[in-house]
Structure formats: structure tokens, C-alpha cells
Design an enzyme around this catalytic site. Sequence first.
Site, short mmCIF file in Angstrom:
data_model
loop_
_atom_site.label_atom_id
_atom_site.label_comp_id
_atom_site.label_asym_id
_atom_site.label_seq_id
_atom_site.Cartn_x
_atom_site.Cartn_y
_atom_site.Cartn_z
N PRO A 2 0.76 -1.16 -0.02
CA PRO A 2 -0.11 0.04 -0.12
C PRO A 2 0.75 1.35 0.16
O PRO A 2 1.58 1.46 0.88
CB PRO A 2 -0.77 -0.12 1.61
CG PRO A 2 -0.06 -1.09 2.06
CD PRO A 2 1.02 -1.71 1.22
N GLU A 3 0.51 2.10 -0.92
CA GLU A 3 1.03 3.35 -0.87
C GLU A 3 -0.04 4.54 -0.59
O GLU A 3 -1.23 3.90 -0.14
CB GLU A 3 1.73 3.81 -2.32
CG GLU A 3 2.94 2.87 -2.73
CD GLU A 3 3.39 3.10 -4.14
OE1 GLU A 3 3.65 4.32 -4.45
OE2 GLU A 3 3.78 2.10 -4.85
#
Length: 271
Positions: A2-3
Site C-alpha cells: 500500500p502506498e
Amino acid sequence: MPELPEVEVTRRSFAHAIAGADIRHVRLGKPLRWPLGLAPEALIGRTVLQVRRRGKYLLIDLSEGLLLLHLGMSGSLAFVPELPEAGKHDHFDLFTSQGSLRLHDPRRFGAVVYASAEDAPVAHKLLGGLGVEPLGEGFDPVSFRRGLVGRTAPIKQVLLAGDVVVGVGNIYASEALFLAGIRPTVPAARLGPVRIARLHAAIVHVMQTAITKGGSTLRNFSNAHGQSGHFQTQVMVYGRDGEPCHQCGSLIKAIRQGQRSTFYCAHCQKL
DNA sequence: ATGTAAACCTGTGCGC
DNA sequence: TGCGCACAGGTTTACA
């Protein structure tokens, strides 16, 4: 995994549903990156006020204190009325009066940490060194340029470092540099006002677009309702090593920078 | 202060 | 089919 976009998409997918919920039970699985920092039973009876985001962290404000949540490389959240029995990679469950929140994280680089306040030492240690929010007011070309002064490291690595601007991870750093036409290997401090303005705009655009698309699902990211993202279908360079550039047709290259893969088009990114 | 490499942990895909 | 290796969306820590 996840960014910033994936974290924001996750936040939006359950923030409203969990607001106002009373915590009834907490279950811990295997250890995550850091200990919770509090006896889990101590959370029982507290109320979830709201869910915010700072960089790639989710901040769950409680009637007393808050939880800092990070998804690491492989984490994802689920918020459901009824949780199935915990699997081997389910390491944190928060049972509330309005549903249950579960962190699934095979690699366990993620974390759930309790802080008594946002400026408590624990929280400060995790959030204190973070750069500005790319979608916030503090991110503008002028201050962005100031942040790059004295940085001799390649621009790609400075973006990933997160102390200038937060939330740009390995996918979106490559994508933003492509959109800006900038070579990932350029020393950050050598970028002038024009290239910096282009990169600034590219970062904002990529982040906003990715959020709109529900994030990127490369392996198994999904929001708290189990829905996948689809930004990966419009990726220009990330993971496209050896494939033709969508813009010019020359083959996308892959290099290693700071033990991470970087993808770029040598023809479109000459600056 | 800044830069780079190793560390954390598990799963997957590839070459042999 | 099995084994070993490289690699995976992140970030801290230690050391140059």
C-alpha cells in the site's frame, strides 16, 4: 503493497462505518512490526471517533488516545459485520458495536500502535519525520524545491524517502517521474524550477488518479469491503520491463536503485 | 546531515 | 515435482 492511494482508499471504505462504534473486544495474532504498547483489554469500552490518514499511516482516534495503523508491504484491512475465524495471517481484530476491523498481513511489516495522544513520544517517533502531504496545502512547487536542496541522491530515492513529500511509494514514484519526463537517476538537487514544477504536478495527478481508481491491486490489495483497485491497468512503466512504452514504443527499462526496482522509458525520460 | 545496505517476514514465480 | 534463488506495494536501524 500500500502506498498513499491504497491507504486513502482503505480509509474511505470504512471510516464512516466505524465512526461512533464502541470497542468490545480485541484479538492479537502474531507480533507485527511493533508491539501494541498497551494491554488490549484496556481498549474495551472506548469509542472510535474518526479515522484519519497521515502519509501511509491510518490514525484511528478513540475517545481516549488513538491507534496508529500501518499496512507495511502486504497488509490490508477488512471491516465486516461478522468476522470469519482468524486465518494464519490475521494479526489484529477490533470487534466493535458496529462491525469488526481485521488486519490481514502475511509479511507482518505492518503495525498497530497505541498512542495516548498524537504528540505522545510513540506517535512522534513514527509521524515526526514525515514530509508534507502531496494532496495537502503544504505541497507546492516552491517548497518542494526547497526540500530538494542539498540532496545529491537520485530523485527517485528522495521521493521514496518520504521526508520531503509523503506517500509516494515504488509504483507511484516511477509513474510520476514518467509523467514528468524525468530520469529517475538524476540527483534531486540538480532539478531546476521547470522540472520541479512538472514533477510536482505529476505527483499530484498520479495520487489523485490512483485514489479515483481505487488504488492498485498487483497481488491482492483490496479495500475494507474486499474490492480491488484498478489503477494497475493504466500503469505506464511500473512492472513493464521489456514492454513497449505506451507513448513512444521503445522498450521500458528496469534498474535497481537502493535495492528497489525502478522502471522508466529512456526515450521519454531524458531530462 | 545525507547516503547506502541490511534487517524485519512470508509467499510466489522462475530456472534447473 | 522439488529445490534454491530473486523478488515483492515499506521503513527502521546501523554504519560510511
